[in-house]
Motif scaffolding. Sequence first.
Motif, short mmCIF file in Angstrom:
data_model
loop_
_atom_site.label_atom_id
_atom_site.label_comp_id
_atom_site.label_asym_id
_atom_site.label_seq_id
_atom_site.Cartn_x
_atom_site.Cartn_y
_atom_site.Cartn_z
N ALA A 17 0.83 -1.21 0.00
CA ALA A 17 0.00 0.00 0.00
C ALA A 17 0.87 1.26 0.00
O ALA A 17 0.59 2.22 -0.72
CB ALA A 17 -0.93 -0.01 1.21
N ALA A 18 1.93 1.25 0.80
CA ALA A 18 2.84 2.39 0.84
C ALA A 18 3.56 2.55 -0.49
O ALA A 18 3.77 3.67 -0.97
CB ALA A 18 3.85 2.21 1.97
N ALA A 30 10.86 5.93 -6.60
CA ALA A 30 10.33 6.10 -5.25
C ALA A 30 11.30 5.54 -4.22
O ALA A 30 11.91 4.48 -4.43
CB ALA A 30 8.98 5.39 -5.12
N SER A 31 11.45 6.25 -3.11
CA SER A 31 12.41 5.86 -2.08
C SER A 31 11.94 4.63 -1.32
O SER A 31 10.84 4.61 -0.74
CB SER A 31 12.60 7.02 -1.11
N LEU A 32 12.78 3.61 -1.30
CA LEU A 32 12.45 2.40 -0.53
C LEU A 32 12.44 2.70 0.96
O LEU A 32 11.66 2.11 1.72
CB LEU A 32 13.46 1.30 -0.84
N GLU A 33 13.29 3.64 1.38
CA GLU A 33 13.33 4.01 2.79
C GLU A 33 12.03 4.71 3.20
O GLU A 33 11.48 4.46 4.28
CB GLU A 33 14.53 4.93 3.07
N VAL A 46 11.26 -4.63 4.11
CA VAL A 46 10.88 -4.32 2.72
C VAL A 46 11.67 -5.20 1.76
O VAL A 46 11.11 -5.81 0.85
CB VAL A 46 11.12 -2.83 2.41
N ARG A 47 12.97 -5.29 1.99
CA ARG A 47 13.82 -6.07 1.09
C ARG A 47 13.56 -7.57 1.19
O ARG A 47 13.78 -8.31 0.24
CB ARG A 47 15.29 -5.75 1.36
N PRO A 51 12.92 -8.25 -2.88
CA PRO A 51 14.39 -8.22 -2.89
C PRO A 51 14.99 -7.26 -3.91
O PRO A 51 16.19 -6.98 -3.85
CB PRO A 51 14.77 -9.67 -3.22
N SER A 52 14.19 -6.76 -4.85
CA SER A 52 14.70 -5.82 -5.85
C SER A 52 13.64 -4.79 -6.17
O SER A 52 12.45 -5.01 -5.93
CB SER A 52 15.12 -6.56 -7.13
N ARG A 53 14.07 -3.67 -6.71
CA ARG A 53 13.10 -2.64 -7.13
C ARG A 53 12.15 -3.15 -8.21
O ARG A 53 10.94 -2.90 -8.13
CB ARG A 53 13.85 -1.38 -7.60
#
Length: 208
Positions: A17-18, A30-33, A46-47, A51-53
């Motif tokens: 959702a985020a 978009a920032s994974l952090e 998240v990873r 595991p990848s963008r």
Amino acid sequence: MAARRADARRNYARILAAAVEEVALHGADASLEQIARTAEVGSATVRRHFPSRPALLEAVFHERIETLDVRARELLDTSDARAALLEWLTDLTVYAASARGLAAALTGGAADVHHAAHDNACTKRLAQAGGPLLARAAEENAVAPGVSIGDLLTLVAGIALATEHHPGPVGEAQRLLGLAVQGLSPRGPGTARGAGNHDGARAWEQAE
């Protein structure tokens, strides 16, 4: 163990959702952090789920890809193979131009879709969806010889990336696709003009 699995499912849902929200705002970069902060989980969580963008983008756009897959199967039943292929390409172009990050999901960071297709679920799914439409159009000599589904996905991804910052990206993307189609699918004698009330089909007809 059951509680741990439930927590994992909740985390996955929050992260997704985020991610949908962040990708809509910032596209494929978009920032994974920030996604982790919004989902209230750690970056490692998240990873672990993504595991990848490209894996994250594939999940974000899963429903859109599914819709295009279903639409391709519906169009296989239409009588005009050329119109069916072009209508599906317009649908794909509209999706790619209106959803920030989708074009990047198609390329998966590769130089072109031909290379991305080896490890990109979005591209594989769309190639499987659009391939039969292209094959049917080719059988009817409705597309130029040698055109591949990879060519078409590369074309759409390139158009979407080129129009990403345009004030009217969807309309501009459809216009550019119409220009490309003049060379991609020259109209042959006896081919029916138009494809109902579909905006993209009208754009192609006007371009021709």
